[in-house]
Design a protein around this motif. Structure first.
Motif, PDB file in Angstrom:
ATOM      1  N   VAL A 348      40.676  -3.686  47.762  1.00 37.21           N
ATOM      2  CA  VAL A 348      41.804  -2.860  47.324  1.00 37.21           C
ATOM      3  C   VAL A 348      43.082  -3.690  47.188  1.00 37.21           C
ATOM      4  CG1 VAL A 348      40.801  -0.763  48.286  1.00 37.21           C
ATOM      5  CG2 VAL A 348      42.369  -2.083  49.682  1.00 37.21           C
ATOM      6  N   ARG A 353      46.287  -2.418  45.021  1.00 35.00           N
ATOM      7  CA  ARG A 353      46.413  -1.074  45.572  1.00 35.00           C
ATOM      8  C   ARG A 353      46.714  -1.130  47.068  1.00 35.00           C
ATOM      9  NH1 ARG A 353      44.712   3.185  42.659  1.00 35.00           N
ATOM     10  NH2 ARG A 353      45.984   4.246  44.230  1.00 35.00           N
ATOM     11  N   ASP A 355      48.736   0.647  48.459  1.00 36.77           N
ATOM     12  CA  ASP A 355      48.926   2.020  48.923  1.00 36.77           C
ATOM     13  C   ASP A 355      47.640   2.569  49.541  1.00 36.77           C
ATOM     14  OD1 ASP A 355      47.811   1.834  46.344  1.00 36.77           O
ATOM     15  OD2 ASP A 355      48.323   3.912  45.889  1.00 36.77           O
ATOM     16  N   ILE A 356      46.495   2.275  48.915  1.00 39.28           N
ATOM     17  CA  ILE A 356      45.207   2.687  49.501  1.00 39.28           C
ATOM     18  C   ILE A 356      45.009   1.998  50.839  1.00 39.28           C
ATOM     19  CG2 ILE A 356      42.699   2.599  49.233  1.00 39.28           C
ATOM     20  CD1 ILE A 356      43.094   2.771  46.222  1.00 39.28           C
ATOM     21  N   TYR A 357      45.290   0.709  50.861  1.00 42.43           N
ATOM     22  CA  TYR A 357      45.162  -0.080  52.087  1.00 42.43           C
ATOM     23  C   TYR A 357      45.983   0.541  53.213  1.00 42.43           C
ATOM     24  CZ  TYR A 357      45.359  -4.364  54.972  1.00 42.43           C
ATOM     25  OH  TYR A 357      45.269  -5.280  55.994  1.00 42.43           O
ATOM     26  N   TRP A 359      47.328   3.799  53.451  1.00 41.54           N
ATOM     27  CA  TRP A 359      47.023   5.162  53.869  1.00 41.54           C
ATOM     28  C   TRP A 359      45.677   5.282  54.567  1.00 41.54           C
ATOM     29  CZ3 TRP A 359      50.799   8.150  54.666  1.00 41.54           C
ATOM     30  CH2 TRP A 359      51.939   8.097  53.864  1.00 41.54           C
ATOM     31  N   CYS A 360      44.709   4.465  54.165  1.00 39.80           N
ATOM     32  CA  CYS A 360      43.420   4.473  54.866  1.00 39.80           C
ATOM     33  C   CYS A 360      43.591   4.064  56.323  1.00 39.80           C
ATOM     34  CB  CYS A 360      42.434   3.533  54.179  1.00 39.80           C
ATOM     35  SG  CYS A 360      41.553   4.269  52.801  1.00 39.80           S
ATOM     36  N   TRP A 398      36.708   4.394  53.304  1.00 42.48           N
ATOM     37  CA  TRP A 398      36.999   3.203  52.502  1.00 42.48           C
ATOM     38  C   TRP A 398      36.094   3.144  51.281  1.00 42.48           C
ATOM     39  CZ3 TRP A 398      40.884  -0.221  52.731  1.00 42.48           C
ATOM     40  CH2 TRP A 398      41.667  -0.239  53.900  1.00 42.48           C
ATOM     41  N   PHE A 401      37.204   4.968  48.014  1.00 36.53           N
ATOM     42  CA  PHE A 401      38.163   4.269  47.147  1.00 36.53           C
ATOM     43  C   PHE A 401      37.531   3.064  46.461  1.00 36.53           C
ATOM     44  CE2 PHE A 401      40.769   6.539  50.256  1.00 36.53           C
ATOM     45  CZ  PHE A 401      41.611   7.236  49.398  1.00 36.53           C
TER      46      PHE A 401
END
Length: 486
Positions: A348, A353, A355-357, A359-360, A398, A401
């Motif tokens: 990610v 990304r 942001d994914i990193y 929020w996860c 994870w 995504f």
């Protein structure tokens, strides 16, 4: 394509050598230190780890990943990150210096005032080497990074043993950590001295460009740091330092084992995925192959350590650490899945990304803290079981995504890692019952841990190799072939 394949293989080879060498040295030094020091010594230093690591996160602020994601970073980009890191580290150290009495009060230990002020010097020193480490990471200088780690650990570990032998107790661990960082920076300077030099002409405009991406990495890294150290932190307030020391010892050996694998993958994952990010089909193939390589290594290593945990503890660091055995066995099961987090995270990040990193990881730490609060009254073992179970389950989030980014399906993941997981578990079960049968009825003398430990390792190794050969696993053949050629 061949150049990329060669670069990846070279990076993995040196990454494996780096990780394995570092862990062997950590093993040797850890054995000597654990025999000379007490659980209290490890506990009092262990509770400070979270503060040093968070301060270290603040100074780097995710800019190593930010620089790596830039196709062609300039000298000004590196200079901007360098001065930002140094400035933030100075501020962090001053704040923590004056917070030392509060830390000592929270953990009910006045010894922590001078100790914490000294230990925190480590991240102040490290700020001068973060940019140079980013250069080495970006250019996949795996061999040089391996040499840096080896030299730093060898010298600092030797000094720690000498100090412990001379009665310095927990101060020997503190000196070891600070010296490691200092020597590491000297080595990084040596390898990158001709590539870049800091300039007094400071321009923070590159920081502003990287900040939206890097700040999410920063937040996530802090969350991960809290996540990885929250048990030690909570135990430091709830339990005696001896209990904290036993947990820290178990966590140390588990972390050493799985970071040997994840450290190998980290050497190449983000730079390679950034390079091929425009070709999604190729990225999917490379990602899946890295997942298979990770599974091939991590499951036998971590399940194997769980199998021999008791013998390992007794042989290496003596019976005074026997209470850490059940904790180590539980943590090893969860540790077998930790390198897959590394793969998902680099995927990610390489896609930009962050942001994914972020929020996860935020979701993970919130739920984990809830689990800790819900289960702590049931005792340390139950809490660690619940914590580990959730850590494994969260990989499913994870993967959601990862599927959106490169199209990898759950059945692809299952096909890639399940055979290695099941084979490793089966091998360890067979090894356990076979050696138990031998020690109980046929050859009782092998029940001693000094014989049982190497016997179980050899039997498990032979069985795993045999299963891989019978199954004609390509990953193993490729690894053996490449090592032979080099």
């Amino acid at each position: 394509m061949d150049n990329l394949k060669e670069k990846t293989a070279k990076g993995l080879l040196w990454g494996a050598l780096n990780s394995s060498t570092m862990q062997v040295l950590n093993l040797v030094f850890g054995i000597f230190l654990a025999r000379m020091l007490s659980p209290h010594d490890y506990g009092i230093v262990g509770v400070l780890a979270i503060f040093s690591l968070i301060a270290g996160n603040l100074q780097s602020s995710g800019f190593t990943q930010g620089l790596t994601n830039i196709k062609q970073p300039t000298a000004n980009d590196y200079n901007s990150v360098f001065w930002f890191n140094v400035s933030v580290s100075i501020v962090c150290y001053v704040v923590l210096f004056f917070c030392a009495p509060l830390i000592a009060w929270f953990f009910h230990s006045d010894e922590l005032v001078p100790l914490s002020r000294f230990v925190f010097l480590g991240f102040l020193i490290s700020s001068f080497g973060i940019t140079r480490n980013a250069i080495m990471f970006k250019k996949i200088m795996a061999r040089e990074r391996a040499m840096t780690g080896f030299i730093s650990l060898l010298i600092s570990g030797a000094c720690g043993i000498v100090l412990a032998y001379n009665g310095m107790a927990y101060w020997s661990l503190a000196w070891q950590s600070v010296l490691f960082v200092l020597i590491q920076n000297i080595c990084r300077y040596y390898y990158t001295r001709k590539m870049w030099k800091p300039s007094l002409c400071v321009d923070f405009s590159p920081i502003k460009k990287m900040f939206p991406f890097s700040v999410k990495i920063l937040i996530t890294t802090i969350i991960n740091t809290i996540n990885n150290n929250v048990l030690t932190f909570i135990f430091g307030n709830l339990f005696p330092m001896k209990t904290v020391g036993n947990f820290s010892q178990a966590m140390k050996w588990d972390t050493m084992a799985y970071t040997t694998i994840s450290g190998t993958i980290e050497q190449v994952a983000q730079p390679i995925l950034v390079e091929i990010g425009d070709d999604k089909d190729r990225e999917l193939r490379v990602f899946r192959k890295m997942m298979r390589f990770t599974a091939f290594l991590v499951f036998p290593c971590l399940f194997g350590l769980s199998l021999v945990a008791e013998e390992f503890i007794l042989v290496t660091i003596s019976a005074k650490w026997i209470d850490s055995v059940p904790l180590l066995q539980i943590l090893c099961v969860g540790g077998a899945f930790m390198p897959f987090y590394t793969m998902y995270q680099h995927l990610v990040i390489s896609a930009g990304r962050s942001d994914i990193y972020m929020w996860c990881n935020i979701g993970q730490i919130i739920i984990q803290i809830g689990i800790i609060l819900a289960f702590h009254s049931f005792g340390i073992v139950t809490m660690v079981i619940a914590y580990t179970t959730f850590t494994i389950a969260w990989l499913g989030v994870w993967h959601i995504f990862a599927k959106r980014l490169i199209g990898i399906r759950y059945r692809d993941l299952f096909k890639d890692i399940a055979p290695f997981m099941l084979a490793s578990a089966g091998v360890m079960i067979v090894t356990h019952y076979l050696t138990t049968l031998l020690s109980n009825s046929i050859a009782p003398y092998i029940a001693t841990p000094y014989i049982l430990l190497p016997l179980r390792i050899v039997i498990a190794g032979i069985l795993y190799y045999g299963v891989m050969k019978l199954a004609r696993v390509n990953i193993m053949d490729e690894c053996i072939s490449y090592v032979k050629r080099k």
